[in-house]
Design a protein around this motif. Structure first.
Motif, PDB file in Angstrom:
ATOM      1  N   ARG A 104       8.696  -0.335  18.190  1.00  0.00           N
ATOM      2  CA  ARG A 104       8.784   1.112  18.037  1.00  0.00           C
ATOM      3  C   ARG A 104       8.802   1.762  19.419  1.00  0.00           C
ATOM      4  O   ARG A 104       8.412   1.147  20.409  1.00  0.00           O
ATOM      5  N   ASP A 105       9.218   2.998  19.492  1.00  0.00           N
ATOM      6  CA  ASP A 105       9.290   3.718  20.770  1.00  0.00           C
ATOM      7  C   ASP A 105       7.956   3.725  21.522  1.00  0.00           C
ATOM      8  O   ASP A 105       7.931   3.705  22.746  1.00  0.00           O
ATOM      9  N   ASN A 106       6.840   3.760  20.780  1.00  0.00           N
ATOM     10  CA  ASN A 106       5.530   3.812  21.439  1.00  0.00           C
ATOM     11  C   ASN A 106       5.015   2.430  21.846  1.00  0.00           C
ATOM     12  O   ASN A 106       3.885   2.287  22.301  1.00  0.00           O
ATOM     13  N   GLY A 107       5.843   1.381  21.658  1.00  0.00           N
ATOM     14  CA  GLY A 107       5.456   0.030  22.054  1.00  0.00           C
ATOM     15  C   GLY A 107       4.797  -0.780  20.950  1.00  0.00           C
ATOM     16  O   GLY A 107       4.457  -1.947  21.160  1.00  0.00           O
ATOM     17  N   LEU A 108       4.641  -0.181  19.754  1.00  0.00           N
ATOM     18  CA  LEU A 108       4.030  -0.907  18.637  1.00  0.00           C
ATOM     19  C   LEU A 108       5.017  -1.928  18.090  1.00  0.00           C
ATOM     20  O   LEU A 108       6.175  -1.612  17.818  1.00  0.00           O
ATOM     21  N   LEU A 109       4.541  -3.139  17.920  1.00  0.00           N
ATOM     22  CA  LEU A 109       5.360  -4.203  17.352  1.00  0.00           C
ATOM     23  C   LEU A 109       5.323  -4.095  15.835  1.00  0.00           C
ATOM     24  O   LEU A 109       4.247  -4.035  15.232  1.00  0.00           O
ATOM     25  N   LEU A 110       6.497  -4.040  15.208  1.00  0.00           N
ATOM     26  CA  LEU A 110       6.615  -4.002  13.754  1.00  0.00           C
ATOM     27  C   LEU A 110       7.228  -5.309  13.285  1.00  0.00           C
ATOM     28  O   LEU A 110       8.084  -5.884  13.958  1.00  0.00           O
ATOM     29  N   ALA A 111       6.812  -5.770  12.117  1.00  0.00           N
ATOM     30  CA  ALA A 111       7.336  -7.023  11.582  1.00  0.00           C
ATOM     31  C   ALA A 111       7.738  -6.844  10.127  1.00  0.00           C
ATOM     32  O   ALA A 111       6.985  -6.261   9.336  1.00  0.00           O
ATOM     33  N   ASP A 112       8.933  -7.324   9.803  1.00  0.00           N
ATOM     34  CA  ASP A 112       9.314  -7.481   8.404  1.00  0.00           C
ATOM     35  C   ASP A 112       8.722  -8.810   7.984  1.00  0.00           C
ATOM     36  O   ASP A 112       8.948  -9.832   8.649  1.00  0.00           O
ATOM     37  N   VAL A 113       7.942  -8.799   6.920  1.00  0.00           N
ATOM     38  CA  VAL A 113       7.187  -9.998   6.555  1.00  0.00           C
ATOM     39  C   VAL A 113       7.511 -10.460   5.146  1.00  0.00           C
ATOM     40  O   VAL A 113       7.963  -9.681   4.302  1.00  0.00           O
ATOM     41  N   ASP A 114       7.290 -11.720   4.914  1.00  0.00           N
ATOM     42  CA  ASP A 114       7.339 -12.311   3.586  1.00  0.00           C
ATOM     43  C   ASP A 114       5.921 -12.765   3.264  1.00  0.00           C
ATOM     44  O   ASP A 114       5.297 -13.481   4.059  1.00  0.00           O
ATOM     45  N   TRP A 115       5.420 -12.319   2.121  1.00  0.00           N
ATOM     46  CA  TRP A 115       4.057 -12.680   1.739  1.00  0.00           C
ATOM     47  C   TRP A 115       3.980 -14.148   1.362  1.00  0.00           C
ATOM     48  O   TRP A 115       4.863 -14.672   0.681  1.00  0.00           O
ATOM     49  N   CYS A 116       2.922 -14.808   1.776  1.00  0.00           N
ATOM     50  CA  CYS A 116       2.642 -16.177   1.335  1.00  0.00           C
ATOM     51  C   CYS A 116       2.011 -16.098  -0.053  1.00  0.00           C
ATOM     52  O   CYS A 116       1.401 -15.091  -0.423  1.00  0.00           O
ATOM     53  N   GLU A 117       2.154 -17.166  -0.797  1.00  0.00           N
ATOM     54  CA  GLU A 117       1.528 -17.223  -2.121  1.00  0.00           C
ATOM     55  C   GLU A 117       0.012 -17.161  -1.968  1.00  0.00           C
ATOM     56  O   GLU A 117      -0.551 -17.650  -0.987  1.00  0.00           O
ATOM     57  N   PHE A 118      -0.642 -16.568  -2.967  1.00  0.00           N
ATOM     58  CA  PHE A 118      -2.101 -16.588  -2.980  1.00  0.00           C
ATOM     59  C   PHE A 118      -2.575 -18.019  -3.195  1.00  0.00           C
ATOM     60  O   PHE A 118      -1.906 -18.812  -3.868  1.00  0.00           O
ATOM     61  N   ASP A 119      -3.712 -18.364  -2.616  1.00  0.00           N
ATOM     62  CA  ASP A 119      -4.278 -19.695  -2.826  1.00  0.00           C
ATOM     63  C   ASP A 119      -4.651 -19.876  -4.294  1.00  0.00           C
ATOM     64  O   ASP A 119      -5.083 -18.924  -4.959  1.00  0.00           O
ATOM     65  N   SER A 120      -4.517 -21.103  -4.759  1.00  0.00           N
ATOM     66  CA  SER A 120      -4.973 -21.423  -6.113  1.00  0.00           C
ATOM     67  C   SER A 120      -6.501 -21.379  -6.122  1.00  0.00           C
ATOM     68  O   SER A 120      -7.144 -21.441  -5.074  1.00  0.00           O
TER      69      SER A 120
END
Length: 196
Positions: A104-120
């Motif tokens: 972002r312009d202010n230096g913040l790192l943004l990430a498009d993420v894929d959620w991991c499955e919840f643990d069993s």
């Protein structure tokens, strides 16, 4: 796929030289404008942000290169310290995998993420019974929020594994390796070999 077509969420990232594990807490001191803005947005919109281990770089200044796996953080408590800085207590939630990042312009790192499955919610296997006993001994010594956990938690492979990963004297690279494992039994196998 264009950003407009993505269904994966975008998280603001707070890269650290520490690994935040699911269920674990960390204390942060926040002073950089980009992170103050992030905390403000997350509070206003009742959402979390991502914490990733720094692979290259520092926690302040130029955006660091984060690990590909991280944990969503929720703010549990905040205060202004004697140093005048914002102090946060955050707790780890769901794991994610970083797909792409942008700044972002202010230096913040943004990430498009894929959620991991919840643990069993599998029970501890007989070969991991020792790990449950080790955790019991550790909890007796450290006390705090984990003192006297319900018996059901002590039989849960995922919970036992995350608490051991949090409390054992591991290197951050080892915690990161555990964070990237999808199978709670594989995490316990790894720690059992390490302890042995």
């Amino acid at each position: 796929m264009t950003r407009a077509m993505r269904t994966s969420p975008t998280l603001g990232l707070f890269p650290l030289h520490s690994v935040l594990l699911p269920g674990a807490t960390l204390s942060l001191r926040v002073f950089e404008r980009r992170y103050l803005d992030l905390v403000s947005e997350c509070t206003r919109e009742s959402r979390g942000f991502g914490v990733c281990l720094i692979l290259i770089g520092d926690e302040v200044g130029v955006p660091a290169t984060p690990a590909k796996f991280g944990t969503q953080a929720r703010i549990e408590d905040f205060s202004t310290g004697e140093d005048g800085l914002l102090h946060l207590r955050i707790r780890g939630g769901r794991r994610f995998r970083v797909d792409t990042t942008h700044v972002r312009d202010n230096g913040l790192l943004l990430a498009d993420v894929d959620w991991c499955e919840f643990d069993s919610d599998d029970e501890l296997r007989p070969e991991h019974a020792t790990m449950g006993l080790i955790l019991e001994r550790i909890l007796e010594q450290v006390g705090g929020e984990y003192a006297n956990p319900p018996p059901a938690r002590m039989d849960e492979a995922s919970w036992v594994g995350w608490r051991l990963a949090e409390l054992l004297p591991l290197q951050e690279s080892q915690r990161q390796a555990l964070l990237q494992m999808d199978d709670p039994h594989a995490r316990l196998d790894w720690m059992l070999r390490w302890i042995s």
